[in-house]
Write an enzyme that holds these catalytic residues in place. Structure first.
Site, mmCIF file in Angstrom:
data_model
loop_
_atom_site.group_PDB
_atom_site.id
_atom_site.type_symbol
_atom_site.label_atom_id
_atom_site.label_comp_id
_atom_site.label_asym_id
_atom_site.label_seq_id
_atom_site.Cartn_x
_atom_site.Cartn_y
_atom_site.Cartn_z
ATOM 1 N N ARG A 52 49.613 31.417 57.242
ATOM 2 C CA ARG A 52 48.849 31.878 55.980
ATOM 3 C C ARG A 52 49.930 32.945 55.162
ATOM 4 O O ARG A 52 49.674 33.098 54.191
ATOM 5 C CB ARG A 52 47.571 32.385 56.561
ATOM 6 C CG ARG A 52 46.718 32.994 55.294
ATOM 7 C CD ARG A 52 45.479 33.318 55.529
ATOM 8 N NE ARG A 52 45.162 34.351 56.583
ATOM 9 C CZ ARG A 52 44.170 34.802 57.031
ATOM 10 N NH1 ARG A 52 42.972 34.091 56.943
ATOM 11 N NH2 ARG A 52 44.145 35.723 58.024
ATOM 12 N N GLU A 181 31.559 33.559 51.082
ATOM 13 C CA GLU A 181 32.182 34.219 52.417
ATOM 14 C C GLU A 181 31.599 35.559 52.568
ATOM 15 O O GLU A 181 30.763 36.402 51.511
ATOM 16 C CB GLU A 181 33.470 34.083 52.458
ATOM 17 C CG GLU A 181 34.271 34.909 51.330
ATOM 18 C CD GLU A 181 35.962 34.720 51.611
ATOM 19 O OE1 GLU A 181 36.349 34.427 52.689
ATOM 20 O OE2 GLU A 181 36.352 34.927 50.586
ATOM 21 N N LEU A 206 38.766 32.719 51.383
ATOM 22 C CA LEU A 206 40.041 32.917 52.164
ATOM 23 C C LEU A 206 39.705 31.982 53.314
ATOM 24 O O LEU A 206 38.874 31.886 53.966
ATOM 25 C CB LEU A 206 40.155 34.508 52.640
ATOM 26 C CG LEU A 206 41.266 34.713 53.540
ATOM 27 C CD1 LEU A 206 42.724 34.609 52.524
ATOM 28 C CD2 LEU A 206 41.400 35.678 54.388
HETATM 29 N N1 PMP Z 1 37.568 36.259 54.299
HETATM 30 C C1 PMP Z 1 37.747 37.464 53.865
HETATM 31 C C2 PMP Z 1 37.242 37.944 52.600
HETATM 32 C C3 PMP Z 1 38.468 38.244 54.883
HETATM 33 O O1 PMP Z 1 38.933 39.522 54.320
HETATM 34 C C4 PMP Z 1 38.616 37.911 56.218
HETATM 35 C C5 PMP Z 1 39.517 38.591 57.088
HETATM 36 N N2 PMP Z 1 40.782 38.656 57.012
HETATM 37 C C6 PMP Z 1 38.365 36.494 56.571
HETATM 38 C C7 PMP Z 1 37.529 35.859 55.589
HETATM 39 C C8 PMP Z 1 38.678 36.056 57.875
HETATM 40 O O2 PMP Z 1 39.627 35.658 58.066
HETATM 41 P P1 PMP Z 1 40.486 35.457 59.572
HETATM 42 O O3 PMP Z 1 39.511 34.784 60.431
HETATM 43 O O4 PMP Z 1 41.756 35.082 59.369
HETATM 44 O O5 PMP Z 1 40.236 37.044 59.915
#
Ligand code: PMP
Length: 293
Positions: A52, A181, A206
């Site tokens: 990512r 989200e 994201l």
């Molecule tokens: N959405 C947003 C806006 C975030 O900031 C995060 C945390 N980085 C996530 C989703 C979750 O992503 P991850 O599981 O890769 O931490």
């Protein structure tokens, strides 16, 4: 406990670590970041986070500032210097330092890289998960490319602060009536048929690495995952809800806008998924990276 940061090739005391005031990350939020978890010195979801990071950079026409093995070695060294085994590692890469102009700086401008590490308390996370958390819904005021993990997080900060002031743990962001989200997590519900529902990938969310691994865990347990947007009303009728993030793992949501979700306690699906996620990550965690001096 020592606090040491890595800044552009040097390990410095966190208190003194600094970047130039003309850094484009500071001036324009022209940069990206990653947050990943290391437990017992091993990366969780290592490839996902590095993939990512590379994608976020490429969406901003930037490339990795160092190779993956070099980055892993720096992170390992940083953990050693901070005497940490369980840590949240923050990596930020910006377009570098240049006289303030909106357009990109001249070719050859060196990107800035900052890495910090802080202790991760798995027991505290377990305790939180046994109680579950509350979320507050509010309008999603972010830009149209939140799939890129940029350091431009002001709307997320404002949303999180509004949630905290209202006594909730996380904000759930709503666009066109649908939950996209959380301010720093992905949002999920479980309906009466036992289906796990979460917003599909695209420019509106994201692509969480924990989300991706949680989908895999759910499917391995024969749980049905449906990637589609859901409304706030649907979430309030849901049997369960939860959020996922590298910092939170799988975290049950027990209230939405002050109203209990299902029984108002962490639900069985979220709990099983959390256990499966923990098991999977600890079993297939990456090799301990070798530190460089
Ligand atoms: N959405 C947003 C806006 C975030 O900031 C995060 C945390 N980085 C996530 C989703 C979750 O992503 P991850 O599981 O890769 O931490």
């Amino acid at each position: 406990m020592p606090r040491v940061a890595y800044v552009n090739g040097r390990y410095e005391s966190l208190a003194d670590a600094a970047v130039n005031v003309e850094d484009r990350g500071y001036q324009f939020a022209d940069g990206i970041y990653e947050v990943c978890l290391l437990v017992d010195g091993r990366f969780w979801d290592e490839d996902g986070h590095f993939d990512r990071m590379e994608r976020s950079l490429s969406e901003l026409s930037m490339s990795m500032p160092m190779s993956r093995p070099a980055l892993k070695a720096v992170i390992a060294a940083l953990l050693r210097k901070n005497r940490l085994k369980n840590a949240l590692v923050y990596v930020q890469v910006t377009r570098g330092v240049a006289a303030r102009n909106h357009a990109f700086p001249p070719d050859g401008t060196v990107p800035s890289i900052v890495i910090t590490a802080k202790p991760y308390n798995l027991a505290a996370n377990e305790a939180l998960a046994s109680r579950g958390v509350g979320v507050l819904t509010m309008s999603d005021q972010r830009w149209a490319r939140v799939d890129i993990k940029t350091v431009s997080l002001l709307p997320n900060c404002l949303a999180k602060q509004a949630a905290r002031e209202a006594g909730a743990f996380e904000a759930w962001l709503v666009r066109d009536g649908k939950v996209t989200e959380g301010a720093s997590s992905n949002a999920w519900i479980v309906n009466g048929k036992g289906e796990l529902i979460t917003h599909p990938l695209g420019h509106e969310i994201l692509g969480g690495i924990t989300r991706q691994t949680a989908i895999r865990c759910a499917e391995e347990m024969q749980m049905k995952v449906v990637e589609r947007a859901f409304t706030v009303a649907e979430a309030q009728r849901a049997h369960e809800a939860f959020i996922t993030a590298a910092t939170l793992l799988v975290m049950p949501v027990v209230s939405i806008d002050g109203r209990p979700v299902g029984s108002g306690k962490p639900g069985p699906v979220a709990q099983r998924l959390r256990e499966a996620y923990l098991r999977r990550c600890s079993e297939i965690a990456g090799e301990r990276p070798r530190a460089i001096a």
